[in-house]
Design a protein around this motif. Structure first.
Motif, mmCIF file in Angstrom:
data_model
loop_
_atom_site.group_PDB
_atom_site.id
_atom_site.type_symbol
_atom_site.label_atom_id
_atom_site.label_comp_id
_atom_site.label_asym_id
_atom_site.label_seq_id
_atom_site.Cartn_x
_atom_site.Cartn_y
_atom_site.Cartn_z
ATOM 1 N N MET A 1 -9.874 5.284 -6.382
ATOM 2 C CA MET A 1 -9.614 3.943 -5.849
ATOM 3 C C MET A 1 -9.120 3.019 -6.963
ATOM 4 O O MET A 1 -8.250 2.178 -6.751
ATOM 5 N N LYS A 2 -9.681 3.190 -8.135
ATOM 6 C CA LYS A 2 -9.251 2.368 -9.267
ATOM 7 C C LYS A 2 -7.795 2.687 -9.627
ATOM 8 O O LYS A 2 -6.983 1.800 -9.882
ATOM 9 N N LYS A 3 -7.501 3.987 -9.599
ATOM 10 C CA LYS A 3 -6.153 4.444 -9.950
ATOM 11 C C LYS A 3 -5.096 3.897 -8.986
ATOM 12 O O LYS A 3 -4.017 3.487 -9.403
ATOM 13 N N TYR A 4 -5.416 3.895 -7.702
ATOM 14 C CA TYR A 4 -4.411 3.521 -6.709
ATOM 15 C C TYR A 4 -4.410 2.050 -6.311
ATOM 16 O O TYR A 4 -3.603 1.625 -5.493
ATOM 17 N N SER A 5 -5.342 1.258 -6.879
ATOM 18 C CA SER A 5 -5.346 -0.155 -6.526
ATOM 19 C C SER A 5 -4.980 -0.991 -7.749
ATOM 20 O O SER A 5 -4.949 -0.494 -8.869
ATOM 21 N N ASP A 6 -4.687 -2.272 -7.504
ATOM 22 C CA ASP A 6 -4.381 -3.161 -8.619
ATOM 23 C C ASP A 6 -5.635 -3.844 -9.141
ATOM 24 O O ASP A 6 -5.663 -4.316 -10.267
ATOM 25 N N VAL B 1 -0.884 0.440 11.043
ATOM 26 C CA VAL B 1 -0.545 -0.992 11.021
ATOM 27 C C VAL B 1 0.422 -1.291 9.869
ATOM 28 O O VAL B 1 1.433 -1.987 10.052
ATOM 29 N N LEU B 2 0.142 -0.748 8.701
ATOM 30 C CA LEU B 2 1.001 -1.013 7.542
ATOM 31 C C LEU B 2 2.419 -0.486 7.787
ATOM 32 O O LEU B 2 3.407 -1.103 7.384
ATOM 33 N N LYS B 3 2.492 0.652 8.454
ATOM 34 C CA LYS B 3 3.785 1.226 8.783
ATOM 35 C C LYS B 3 4.553 0.297 9.724
ATOM 36 O O LYS B 3 5.734 0.016 9.521
ATOM 37 N N GLN B 4 3.840 -0.196 10.740
ATOM 38 C CA GLN B 4 4.460 -1.123 11.703
ATOM 39 C C GLN B 4 4.953 -2.392 11.022
ATOM 40 O O GLN B 4 5.960 -2.975 11.420
ATOM 41 N N LEU B 5 4.202 -2.825 10.000
ATOM 42 C CA LEU B 5 4.581 -4.055 9.297
ATOM 43 C C LEU B 5 5.739 -3.822 8.329
ATOM 44 O O LEU B 5 6.231 -4.749 7.696
ATOM 45 N N GLY B 6 6.143 -2.573 8.189
ATOM 46 C CA GLY B 6 7.273 -2.269 7.330
ATOM 47 C C GLY B 6 6.942 -2.227 5.839
ATOM 48 O O GLY B 6 7.827 -2.368 4.991
ATOM 49 N N VAL B 7 5.681 -2.003 5.528
ATOM 50 C CA VAL B 7 5.264 -1.889 4.124
ATOM 51 C C VAL B 7 5.854 -0.595 3.533
ATOM 52 O O VAL B 7 6.005 0.406 4.241
ATOM 53 N N SER B 8 6.188 -0.620 2.255
ATOM 54 C CA SER B 8 6.834 0.547 1.629
ATOM 55 C C SER B 8 5.920 1.771 1.617
ATOM 56 O O SER B 8 4.697 1.661 1.569
ATOM 57 N N THR B 9 6.548 2.948 1.657
ATOM 58 C CA THR B 9 5.805 4.210 1.688
ATOM 59 C C THR B 9 4.840 4.329 0.513
ATOM 60 O O THR B 9 3.721 4.802 0.658
ATOM 61 N N GLU B 10 5.301 3.869 -0.644
ATOM 62 C CA GLU B 10 4.475 3.982 -1.852
ATOM 63 C C GLU B 10 3.195 3.151 -1.722
ATOM 64 O O GLU B 10 2.092 3.616 -2.043
ATOM 65 N N VAL B 11 3.346 1.924 -1.223
ATOM 66 C CA VAL B 11 2.179 1.060 -1.043
ATOM 67 C C VAL B 11 1.261 1.597 0.059
ATOM 68 O O VAL B 11 0.033 1.587 -0.073
ATOM 69 N N ILE B 12 1.872 2.136 1.109
ATOM 70 C CA ILE B 12 1.060 2.703 2.191
ATOM 71 C C ILE B 12 0.200 3.852 1.652
ATOM 72 O O ILE B 12 -0.976 3.962 1.960
ATOM 73 N N ARG B 13 0.805 4.697 0.819
ATOM 74 C CA ARG B 13 0.065 5.822 0.239
ATOM 75 C C ARG B 13 -1.136 5.329 -0.574
ATOM 76 O O ARG B 13 -2.256 5.800 -0.421
ATOM 77 N N LYS B 14 -0.871 4.321 -1.438
ATOM 78 C CA LYS B 14 -1.958 3.770 -2.268
ATOM 79 C C LYS B 14 -3.072 3.197 -1.397
ATOM 80 O O LYS B 14 -4.263 3.420 -1.642
ATOM 81 N N ALA B 15 -2.659 2.444 -0.380
ATOM 82 C CA ALA B 15 -3.635 1.787 0.494
ATOM 83 C C ALA B 15 -4.421 2.817 1.307
ATOM 84 O O ALA B 15 -5.639 2.706 1.454
ATOM 85 N N ALA B 16 -3.709 3.829 1.816
ATOM 86 C CA ALA B 16 -4.364 4.831 2.666
ATOM 87 C C ALA B 16 -5.410 5.609 1.871
ATOM 88 O O ALA B 16 -6.532 5.822 2.340
ATOM 89 N N ILE B 17 -5.055 6.018 0.660
ATOM 90 C CA ILE B 17 -5.997 6.779 -0.161
ATOM 91 C C ILE B 17 -7.210 5.918 -0.518
ATOM 92 O O ILE B 17 -8.358 6.327 -0.365
ATOM 93 N N SER B 18 -6.962 4.693 -0.970
ATOM 94 C CA SER B 18 -8.067 3.799 -1.363
ATOM 95 C C SER B 18 -8.970 3.498 -0.175
ATOM 96 O O SER B 18 -10.197 3.504 -0.285
ATOM 97 N N MET B 19 -8.350 3.222 0.961
ATOM 98 C CA MET B 19 -9.111 2.890 2.170
ATOM 99 C C MET B 19 -9.965 4.072 2.608
ATOM 100 O O MET B 19 -11.134 3.923 2.951
ATOM 101 N N TYR B 20 -9.385 5.252 2.570
ATOM 102 C CA TYR B 20 -10.102 6.447 3.035
ATOM 103 C C TYR B 20 -11.270 6.785 2.106
ATOM 104 O O TYR B 20 -12.378 7.088 2.559
ATOM 105 N N GLU B 21 -11.035 6.706 0.806
ATOM 106 C CA GLU B 21 -12.122 6.949 -0.158
ATOM 107 C C GLU B 21 -13.261 5.955 0.086
ATOM 108 O O GLU B 21 -14.440 6.318 0.059
ATOM 109 N N GLY B 22 -12.885 4.703 0.326
ATOM 110 C CA GLY B 22 -13.895 3.664 0.561
ATOM 111 C C GLY B 22 -14.624 3.879 1.876
ATOM 112 O O GLY B 22 -15.849 3.691 1.961
ATOM 113 N N GLU B 23 -13.872 4.279 2.879
ATOM 114 C CA GLU B 23 -14.483 4.514 4.190
ATOM 115 C C GLU B 23 -15.478 5.674 4.119
ATOM 116 O O GLU B 23 -16.594 5.585 4.635
#
Ligand SMILES: Nc1ncnc2c1ncn2[C@@H]1O[C@H](COP(=O)(O)OP(=O)(O)OP(=O)(O)O)[C@@H](O)[C@H]1O
Ligand SMILES: [Mg+2]
Lengths: 140, 118
Positions: free
Chosen positions: A114-119, A28-50
């Motif tokens: 998650m702390k490292k990759y999130s704000d 979804v983030l890719k489709q929305l055109g979010v930057s690669t760097e932000v996608i990486r941060k979000a994907a890692i944080s989301m996966y760790e949380g999941e």
């Protein structure tokens, strides 16, 4: 960017499907055109949380809210809760079961990562009732 | 290093991958049986060498934008793992070499890792 809200149920009994929510969010983030760097941060944080929701929380849900300037991911579960949050935040602290370790998890690196990759990372937990983990990532 | 060369070095068997996978150029690799560490420490390595063969290996690689997975120690991935990798256009190879040996051979042939300055 339009306001997008996503809801994912996270199965606590099936290790093989863990990661589906993260995979979908990444697309979804890719489709929305979010930057690669932000996608990486979000994907890692989301996966760790999941993964945490599956292996520690006995399953639950993830709610994602994407707005112009930020991404908010909230994990909710009704698992055992976290006794000492500051201890859980330490690198290397883990109560993961042998089953989770056999799958390659349980290094006690997820929350610090998650702390490292999130704000912002906000955790609230009540023993015996469950845990809520909120991750905020700026998009700009 | 081209994947074709990597396959030769490791005497690896091809499991799945998009057409033309042999020509894929990889610049760095990492080896780990701990997905937690892959998520915490890997940085732009294009290949993961691992002895774990569960679907979380593929998911972890997906999150880290790793497109090539080499299963070591003769491990055989299940059908669901292969299907997942196919959906994500990943390349899967497998070798009989143990993790240390597989990494050592590739490193010797010039494929670096990360944090080599330490
Ligand atoms: N949702 C949760 N419910 C209950 N306990 C949790 C939850 N999330 C984390 N914890 C506790 O916090 C500890 C640390 O979590 P963290 O993600 O950092 O490490 P881990 O999951 O044990 O290992 P890794 O993430 O490296 O695979 C866990 O071992 C567990 O005790
Ligand atoms: Mg974890």
């Amino acid at each position: 960017m339009p306001n997008v809200k996503l809801h994912y149920d996270i199965d606590g009994n099936d290790f093989t499907v863990a990661g589906q929510a993260s995979s979908n969010l990444k697309k979804v983030l890719k489709q929305l055109g979010v930057s690669t760097e932000v996608i990486r941060k979000a994907a890692i944080s989301m996966y760790e949380g999941e993964i945490n929701t599956v292996i520690h929380g006995k399953g639950g849900a993830a709610d994602v809210e994407i707005s112009t300037d930020k991404l908010i991911i909230t994990f909710t579960d009704h698992g055992p809760g976290i006794k000492d949050i500051s201890q859980a935040m330490q690198e290397g602290f883990s109560t993961a079961t042998d089953e989770a370790r056999e799958l390659g998890f349980g290094a006690g690196m997820g929350l610090p990562n998650m702390k490292k990759y999130s704000d912002a990372l906000n955790i609230s937990s009540v023993l015996g009732e469950g845990t809520t983990v909120e991750i905020i990532i700026h998009l700009t | 290093m081209k994947l074709q060369e990597l396959q030769t070095i490791l005497h690896a068997t091809f499991v799945t991958g998009p057409d033309g996978w042999e020509e894929t150029e990889v610049k760095a690799a990492c080896g780990s049986d701990l997905m937690s560490d892959v998520l915490a420490f890997v940085k732009d390595q294009g290949i993961l060498l691992t002895g774990l063969v569960n679907p979380q290996v593929i998911r972890t690689a997906e999150m880290m934008d790793i497109k090539v997975i080499v299963f070591v120690r003769g491990k055989v991935p299940g059908e669901e793992v292969i299907e997942l990798a196919k959906d994500l256009d990943m390349v899967i190879l497998r070798t009989e070499n143990p993790l240390y040996v597989a990494c050592g051979k590739l490193y010797k042939e010039g494929l670096p890792g990360s944090r080599e300055d330490i």
